[in-house]
Write an enzyme that holds these catalytic residues in place. Sequence first.
Site, PDB file in Angstrom:
ATOM      1  N   HIS A   1       0.856  -1.194   0.000  1.00 10.60           N
ATOM      2  CA  HIS A   1       0.000   0.000   0.000  1.00 10.60           C
ATOM      3  C   HIS A   1       0.888   1.239   0.000  1.00 10.60           C
ATOM      4  O   HIS A   1       1.294   1.733   1.050  1.00 10.60           O
ATOM      5  CB  HIS A   1      -0.924  -0.034   1.228  1.00 10.60           C
ATOM      6  CG  HIS A   1      -1.949   1.055   1.271  1.00 10.60           C
ATOM      7  ND1 HIS A   1      -3.153   0.915   1.933  1.00 10.60           N
ATOM      8  CD2 HIS A   1      -1.979   2.305   0.735  1.00 10.60           C
ATOM      9  CE1 HIS A   1      -3.860   2.030   1.803  1.00 10.60           C
ATOM     10  NE2 HIS A   1      -3.161   2.894   1.092  1.00 10.60           N
TER      11      HIS A   1
ATOM     12  N   HIS B   1       1.303   4.862  -2.354  1.00  7.84           N
ATOM     13  CA  HIS B   1       0.951   5.744  -3.481  1.00  7.84           C
ATOM     14  C   HIS B   1       2.247   6.403  -3.926  1.00  7.84           C
ATOM     15  O   HIS B   1       2.866   7.141  -3.149  1.00  7.84           O
ATOM     16  CB  HIS B   1      -0.054   6.807  -3.040  1.00  7.84           C
ATOM     17  CG  HIS B   1      -1.312   6.219  -2.463  1.00  7.84           C
ATOM     18  ND1 HIS B   1      -2.452   6.021  -3.209  1.00  7.84           N
ATOM     19  CD2 HIS B   1      -1.601   5.775  -1.218  1.00  7.84           C
ATOM     20  CE1 HIS B   1      -3.392   5.487  -2.443  1.00  7.84           C
ATOM     21  NE2 HIS B   1      -2.905   5.326  -1.223  1.00  7.84           N
TER      22      HIS B   1
ATOM     23  N   HIS C   1      -9.576   1.085  -1.221  1.00  9.61           N
ATOM     24  CA  HIS C   1      -9.535   1.715   0.100  1.00  9.61           C
ATOM     25  C   HIS C   1     -10.940   1.621   0.696  1.00  9.61           C
ATOM     26  O   HIS C   1     -11.924   1.991   0.033  1.00  9.61           O
ATOM     27  CB  HIS C   1      -9.147   3.186  -0.017  1.00  9.61           C
ATOM     28  CG  HIS C   1      -7.690   3.434  -0.274  1.00  9.61           C
ATOM     29  ND1 HIS C   1      -7.003   2.841  -1.303  1.00  9.61           N
ATOM     30  CD2 HIS C   1      -6.791   4.226   0.382  1.00  9.61           C
ATOM     31  CE1 HIS C   1      -5.734   3.255  -1.276  1.00  9.61           C
ATOM     32  NE2 HIS C   1      -5.573   4.091  -0.270  1.00  9.61           N
TER      33      HIS C   1
ATOM     34  N   GLU D   1     -11.273   3.287   6.108  1.00 14.48           N
ATOM     35  CA  GLU D   1     -10.201   4.169   6.591  1.00 14.48           C
ATOM     36  C   GLU D   1     -10.893   5.287   7.371  1.00 14.48           C
ATOM     37  O   GLU D   1     -10.833   5.333   8.592  1.00 14.48           O
ATOM     38  CB  GLU D   1      -9.395   4.745   5.413  1.00 14.48           C
ATOM     39  CG  GLU D   1      -8.298   5.727   5.828  1.00 14.48           C
ATOM     40  CD  GLU D   1      -7.643   6.453   4.625  1.00 14.48           C
ATOM     41  OE1 GLU D   1      -8.235   6.484   3.540  1.00 14.48           O
ATOM     42  OE2 GLU D   1      -6.533   7.016   4.820  1.00 14.48           O
TER      43      GLU D   1
ATOM     44  N   ASP E   1       1.812   3.935   2.832  1.00 12.58           N
ATOM     45  CA  ASP E   1       0.774   4.806   2.253  1.00 12.58           C
ATOM     46  C   ASP E   1       1.376   5.980   1.475  1.00 12.58           C
ATOM     47  O   ASP E   1       1.567   5.884   0.272  1.00 12.58           O
ATOM     48  CB  ASP E   1      -0.181   5.284   3.359  1.00 12.58           C
ATOM     49  CG  ASP E   1      -1.571   5.650   2.834  1.00 12.58           C
ATOM     50  OD1 ASP E   1      -1.847   5.401   1.650  1.00 12.58           O
ATOM     51  OD2 ASP E   1      -2.382   6.182   3.623  1.00 12.58           O
ATOM     52  N   ASP E   2       1.677   7.081   2.164  1.00 16.76           N
ATOM     53  CA  ASP E   2       2.264   8.283   1.536  1.00 16.76           C
ATOM     54  C   ASP E   2       3.434   8.734   2.405  1.00 16.76           C
ATOM     55  O   ASP E   2       3.333   9.723   3.144  1.00 16.76           O
ATOM     56  CB  ASP E   2       1.202   9.393   1.451  1.00 16.76           C
ATOM     57  CG  ASP E   2      -0.007   8.948   0.665  1.00 16.76           C
ATOM     58  OD1 ASP E   2       0.077   8.890  -0.572  1.00 16.76           O
ATOM     59  OD2 ASP E   2      -1.051   8.641   1.287  1.00 16.76           O
TER      60      ASP E   2
HETATM   61  N1  ADE Z   1      -4.605   8.809  -1.747  1.00 19.19           N
HETATM   62  C1  ADE Z   1      -3.360   8.815  -1.253  1.00 19.19           C
HETATM   63  N2  ADE Z   1      -3.363   8.399   0.024  1.00 19.19           N
HETATM   64  C2  ADE Z   1      -4.648   8.105   0.332  1.00 19.19           C
HETATM   65  C3  ADE Z   1      -5.294   7.622   1.488  1.00 19.19           C
HETATM   66  N3  ADE Z   1      -4.640   7.348   2.620  1.00 19.19           N
HETATM   67  N4  ADE Z   1      -6.626   7.462   1.444  1.00 19.19           N
HETATM   68  C4  ADE Z   1      -7.305   7.735   0.332  1.00 19.19           C
HETATM   69  N5  ADE Z   1      -6.747   8.184  -0.779  1.00 19.19           N
HETATM   70  C5  ADE Z   1      -5.421   8.366  -0.783  1.00 19.19           C
HETATM   71 ZN    ZN Z   2      -3.742   4.798   0.554  1.00 22.35          ZN
END
Ligand code: ADE
Ligand code: ZN
Length: 324
Positions: free
Chosen positions: A14, A16, A194, A197, A275-276
């Site tokens: 996971h 991005h 997703h 969350e 994630d990011d």
């Molecule tokens: N795009 C990038 N990170 C995300 C996240 N945590 N939830 C939804 N969309 C995303």
């Molecule tokens: Zn994500």
Amino acid sequence: MNEFIQGLPKVELHLHIEGSLEPELAFELATRNNIALPYDSPQALRKAYAFDNLQAFLDIYYQGANVLRTEQDFYDLTWAYLERSKIDNVIHTEIFFDPQTHTERGIEFDTVISGIYRALCDGQAQLGITFQIIACFLRHLSEQSAMNTLTDILKHQDKIIGVGLDSSENGHPPSKFTRVFNQAKQAGLQTVAHAGEEGPAQNITDSIELLSISRVDHGVRCVEDPALVEQLIETKMALTVCPLSNIKLCVFDDMSQHNVVELLRKGVAVTINSDDPAYFGGYMTDNFMAVYKAHPMTPDELAQLSLNAIDASFIEPALKLQYR
Ligand code: ADE
Ligand code: ZN
């Protein structure tokens, strides 16, 4: 235990790729492409990374992606992520990219996928990190826009293993994309989404039933539905949990409240992911460490997180044994 966690072979499910854009590289690309950024320095940009919720983050994240213009930009972005992941002993990664974030501002789909794919191939050859690519639909955009994007994705099916669903969960339920996901599945693509969350457990159930997903991205709100948790255990449905993301986006107040270890001990196939990472303050090892500090685990439990990720990955079944 720090050394054990650092050295543990890791599989990331996971991530991005646009969320791995560090402020320093954002400034470099802005200069290269003659784009003015509304911040004086990388440090000032990093200071703006404080979010109350998912939408506040997404607003900054889509703005950040604006510096990505050329194939080489996408290559450099992906290569930086791979070099950083090598330090954390990531052996396989399945990365998301958001085609519409780029096509909506006039960047060709081909430009994006070519740069990402070339870097991943170089990463596999030079760093030994194997990979898969998943293209995500932005759920705040229309079904038609997703359908058009699916047409682009199908032209690159030799490089893209599956489709995902990301962006603003609230107000954009899985049902909006049932037809798109059915078409993707029929064309032989894998599906993930997703869910759970920021949105309710019902979104997890609906993603499983309507979108035929193979794993749930995030999914931490499953605990609000005990029958769903039982179902996840019985069907071995994996959750790609992102602990530091969840704290930064206020899904949990702090790491001591996070439920990933509780879910692991119940037998849910949880995995740990970043994630990011450029926005949430950490890559894979940082995520493992942050969870471990708040919820000490045995070496076997830590290893189980990686084994769960291998099982839940889109690595060819015959090859999975080599990763264990
Ligand atoms: N795009 C990038 N990170 C995300 C996240 N945590 N939830 C939804 N969309 C995303
Ligand atoms: Zn994500």
